[in-house]
Design a protein around this motif. Sequence first.
Motif, mmCIF file in Angstrom:
data_model
loop_
_atom_site.group_PDB
_atom_site.id
_atom_site.type_symbol
_atom_site.label_atom_id
_atom_site.label_comp_id
_atom_site.label_asym_id
_atom_site.label_seq_id
_atom_site.Cartn_x
_atom_site.Cartn_y
_atom_site.Cartn_z
ATOM 1 N N SER A 1 85.998 58.107 18.891
ATOM 2 C CA SER A 1 84.991 57.260 18.263
ATOM 3 C C SER A 1 84.233 56.492 19.338
ATOM 4 N N VAL A 2 83.099 55.988 18.961
ATOM 5 C CA VAL A 2 82.263 55.211 19.868
ATOM 6 C C VAL A 2 82.073 53.828 19.256
ATOM 7 N N ALA A 3 82.165 52.795 20.081
ATOM 8 C CA ALA A 3 82.063 51.422 19.586
ATOM 9 C C ALA A 3 80.672 51.151 19.014
ATOM 10 N N ASN A 4 80.644 50.366 17.963
ATOM 11 C CA ASN A 4 79.391 49.933 17.355
ATOM 12 C C ASN A 4 78.974 48.636 18.040
ATOM 13 N N LEU A 5 77.988 48.708 18.907
ATOM 14 C CA LEU A 5 77.596 47.558 19.723
ATOM 15 C C LEU A 5 76.771 46.561 18.912
ATOM 16 N N PHE A 6 76.983 45.294 19.218
ATOM 17 C CA PHE A 6 76.298 44.213 18.516
ATOM 18 C C PHE A 6 74.954 43.914 19.170
ATOM 19 N N GLU B 1 78.183 44.326 27.340
ATOM 20 C CA GLU B 1 78.929 44.693 26.141
ATOM 21 C C GLU B 1 79.231 46.186 26.135
ATOM 22 N N ARG B 2 78.284 47.005 26.557
ATOM 23 C CA ARG B 2 78.497 48.451 26.626
ATOM 24 C C ARG B 2 79.589 48.786 27.642
ATOM 25 N N PHE B 3 79.579 48.069 28.751
ATOM 26 C CA PHE B 3 80.606 48.278 29.776
ATOM 27 C C PHE B 3 81.998 47.989 29.212
ATOM 28 N N ALA B 4 82.138 46.888 28.480
ATOM 29 C CA ALA B 4 83.430 46.517 27.888
ATOM 30 C C ALA B 4 83.881 47.551 26.862
ATOM 31 N N ALA B 5 82.939 48.081 26.087
ATOM 32 C CA ALA B 5 83.276 49.075 25.056
ATOM 33 C C ALA B 5 83.857 50.337 25.675
ATOM 34 N N GLU B 6 83.411 50.681 26.876
ATOM 35 C CA GLU B 6 83.917 51.873 27.553
ATOM 36 C C GLU B 6 85.246 51.630 28.251
ATOM 37 N N PHE B 7 85.567 50.357 28.478
ATOM 38 C CA PHE B 7 86.804 50.036 29.207
ATOM 39 C C PHE B 7 87.976 49.768 28.270
ATOM 40 N N TYR B 8 87.766 48.930 27.255
ATOM 41 C CA TYR B 8 88.857 48.491 26.386
ATOM 42 C C TYR B 8 89.179 49.529 25.307
ATOM 43 N N THR B 9 90.396 49.440 24.795
ATOM 44 C CA THR B 9 90.762 50.243 23.631
ATOM 45 C C THR B 9 89.989 49.744 22.415
ATOM 46 N N LYS B 10 90.003 50.536 21.369
ATOM 47 C CA LYS B 10 89.237 50.215 20.151
ATOM 48 C C LYS B 10 89.591 48.833 19.612
ATOM 49 N N ASN B 11 90.878 48.543 19.485
ATOM 50 C CA ASN B 11 91.304 47.272 18.906
ATOM 51 C C ASN B 11 91.015 46.107 19.843
ATOM 52 N N PHE C 1 88.662 45.938 22.056
ATOM 53 C CA PHE C 1 87.233 45.675 22.121
ATOM 54 C C PHE C 1 86.790 44.799 20.956
ATOM 55 N N LYS C 2 87.448 44.918 19.797
ATOM 56 C CA LYS C 2 87.121 44.049 18.662
ATOM 57 C C LYS C 2 87.346 42.583 19.032
ATOM 58 N N HIS C 3 88.472 42.316 19.701
ATOM 59 C CA HIS C 3 88.750 40.940 20.120
ATOM 60 C C HIS C 3 87.724 40.468 21.153
ATOM 61 N N PHE C 4 87.408 41.351 22.099
ATOM 62 C CA PHE C 4 86.412 40.985 23.102
ATOM 63 C C PHE C 4 85.058 40.738 22.450
ATOM 64 N N GLN C 5 84.677 41.605 21.504
ATOM 65 C CA GLN C 5 83.363 41.503 20.876
ATOM 66 C C GLN C 5 83.207 40.207 20.086
ATOM 67 N N GLN C 6 84.296 39.720 19.498
ATOM 68 C CA GLN C 6 84.236 38.430 18.803
ATOM 69 C C GLN C 6 83.862 37.310 19.770
ATOM 70 N N GLU C 7 84.492 37.315 20.962
ATOM 71 C CA GLU C 7 84.155 36.319 21.982
ATOM 72 C C GLU C 7 82.718 36.517 22.463
ATOM 73 N N PHE C 8 82.332 37.775 22.607
ATOM 74 C CA PHE C 8 80.983 38.071 23.104
ATOM 75 C C PHE C 8 79.921 37.564 22.130
ATOM 76 N N LYS C 9 80.136 37.777 20.829
ATOM 77 C CA LYS C 9 79.184 37.289 19.828
ATOM 78 C C LYS C 9 79.055 35.770 19.903
ATOM 79 N N GLN C 10 80.199 35.091 20.015
ATOM 80 C CA GLN C 10 80.170 33.626 20.074
ATOM 81 C C GLN C 10 79.507 33.128 21.359
ATOM 82 N N SER C 11 79.605 33.933 22.432
ATOM 83 C CA SER C 11 78.985 33.502 23.692
ATOM 84 C C SER C 11 77.469 33.386 23.552
#
Length: 728
Positions: free
Chosen positions: A460-465, A471-481, A483-493
């Motif tokens: 699967s490919v991450a759905n970028l916000f 953010e794209r770099f993080a999606a390619e590095f982290y596991t699916k789950n 990246f969800k935690h990272f993306q929550q922090e990224f949105k708040q940033s």
Amino acid sequence: MDVVVAETNADSTEPSVKEPYVSLVFESVDEAYWFYNSYALNVGFEIKKGSTSKSFSSGDVIARRFECNKSGLKTSKVGEGSSTRAHRLTRVNCKAKLDIRKNKDDKWVVTGFIKEHNHELDTPRKAKRHRSHNILHKDKEVKKLMDQLYSAGMGPAKIARILNETNCNSSISANQVSVHLSEHRKNNIGNEGASVFAYLKKQQELDPNFYFDIELDSNLVLRSFFWADSRSRNDFLTFGDVVVFDVTYKTNKFMMPFAPFTGVNHHRQSILFGCALLANETEETFHWLFHQWLKCMFDTAPKVIITDMDGAMYNAIKRVFPQTRHRFCSWHIGKHLVEHVLEIRDSNGDFKKDYYEWFNSKDVNTSEQRWKVFIQKYSIQNNSWLLKMWDRREHWVPAYLKDYFVAGMTSSGRSESINAFFDGFVNSKTQLLEFITQYEKALHSRHQAEEREDFNTMNSVANLFTSYALERFAAEFYTKNMFKHFQQEFKQSLECWYEEINTIGTITTFRVGLSCEDSINWSTVIYDDDNTKVICECAKFETDGFLCKHILHIMIAKKHLQSIPNLYLLKRWSISARNKSNTEISVVSSDIVTPMMKWKLTNTQTNIFNLAITSKEAYDLVMSTLTGLLENVRDSFNYSEPASIASQVGSTTIYPSSVGISIRDPLLVKTKGRPKIASRIESGIEISQSQGKRRTCGTCGGKGHYSTTCPQKDKVISKTVYKFFSFG
């Protein structure tokens, strides 16, 4: 049972069973029994074995009687005013019978047959429910199926329903299933210790890297045992930086505490690093277990261990893991907090606010200053629970826990999630070997869950916000789950603001926080341009292993970074985490060849073997390469084959059973209770109970029990803890 006793009439679909008659000959008693039983099924009654006659000279049985189960009479012993429960009578003195006698040719001949009954007969369909006809549950294959269904967590009633639905002609009752299961347990009485040892030894033969050890007392009684398979040991080398240890689960026949070592993998799923069943919860037992676990894990201690506040466990950890950071479970802290300060909180309106303000201090100095004000304001006594816990503040107060990684875990919930797997599968009658096999199933389910997440991540490919490259770099590095935690922090940033405080050389200090927050609650971020090093006051990276919204905001808004610096990419959260080199974990050993080195050799050997058997060409290549390598090693080191080599990978303990002396079953473990010198810090409930008996439960308000035995305790406390920390 193989005797053919029925014939089919041409004019009827119902079988006609041959009726017994005098002088009918049988080869054996069993043949006569099943003939008469088949006749009884067709007629509509049940048979039972009656009297026998023996030879005076040899003592052998020479005559046998089979009769209707309603033969004879049984008088009721229940009289007027008796407390004995009345049972319905089934015997009506029926005279129907079949007599057989042994002749000179060792055959069995019918010598008497009475056909008439003095009671109503059943239809063949109803007669199947009678004991002599309902025999399917005694079949070997059916018994095996019962055991398999029981091991899958099904109870007797459900097993009986499944068996009856899969075989329309059967009528197996839950009681018959229960009787079989109890007989199976009885057959193992006194042999459980030996069975456990035999099973673990067998597992070690199948898996050379399987580790186990058992503890016996002077009378060879099994006390405790610990085991871990090769994958669990390998998992520890990759994900063993943080370990959760818990011993609250005690559902087995001997009430031995179940002690799993748990962690999290790169998907933030629970994984198991081995487990034990313990004799008790004393310091010496924990010391034995931790020593065995350390030995199993190549003398590599975890960086962090999370447990409850048990005193015996606390002391054992200090002895065996002196360099490991020990954190108390946050849920247990909240539970005890409710027990001890609820009265103070209810009588002081500002208590909750002041406690929350102190507890969430951002640094140690602020925490200590606020604590002094706090204890003076609320007159905290020297012998109070809070002051005792203050002495151990480095184990539970957040300000003292910001300098080490905990993989996002603050409680023993990981162990409790593993315990939940056993609910419905084990009970107070579960034997030790059954418990071990259920653990193996839990282990297998964890492996399958990880494989599913690996598959989902890779397919699967991450759905970028946003369109940000970071953010794209993080999606390619982290596991699916992850990246969800990272993306929550990224949105708040993206919702954060910042203030630049000062710049000294290459180091700039910022204040960063959500735009909707009061700036007094913002966090301080220090950024060093020289080596792209950044530190945030919230310490999310240090504790959780990925960047917080404050640092991400500065990286994007101020520094315009396109990727996350390598320093802040924790590989244990990455897709390739399992490819992590085990050399990153240091091993302390006085040996020239360490256990870690032996482990690597064994793993390499296994990988080579798996490749060699894929084809004839691969086999020839591997054999020629290894043969040449073996000669080179021998020539280089003047090596000669020793007479024998003792394995250092698995357990090396020599047990009494290996020389023909059996291991005795463990003793029933008593509930821990509280000794005169308590191993845990006493709770307010315990203190109040020691001062006098209470007739009303302080937790649920019910009658007839105390809070310590309240069946609703955990549920009520969990709600109270939530309310205690809730504001607004």
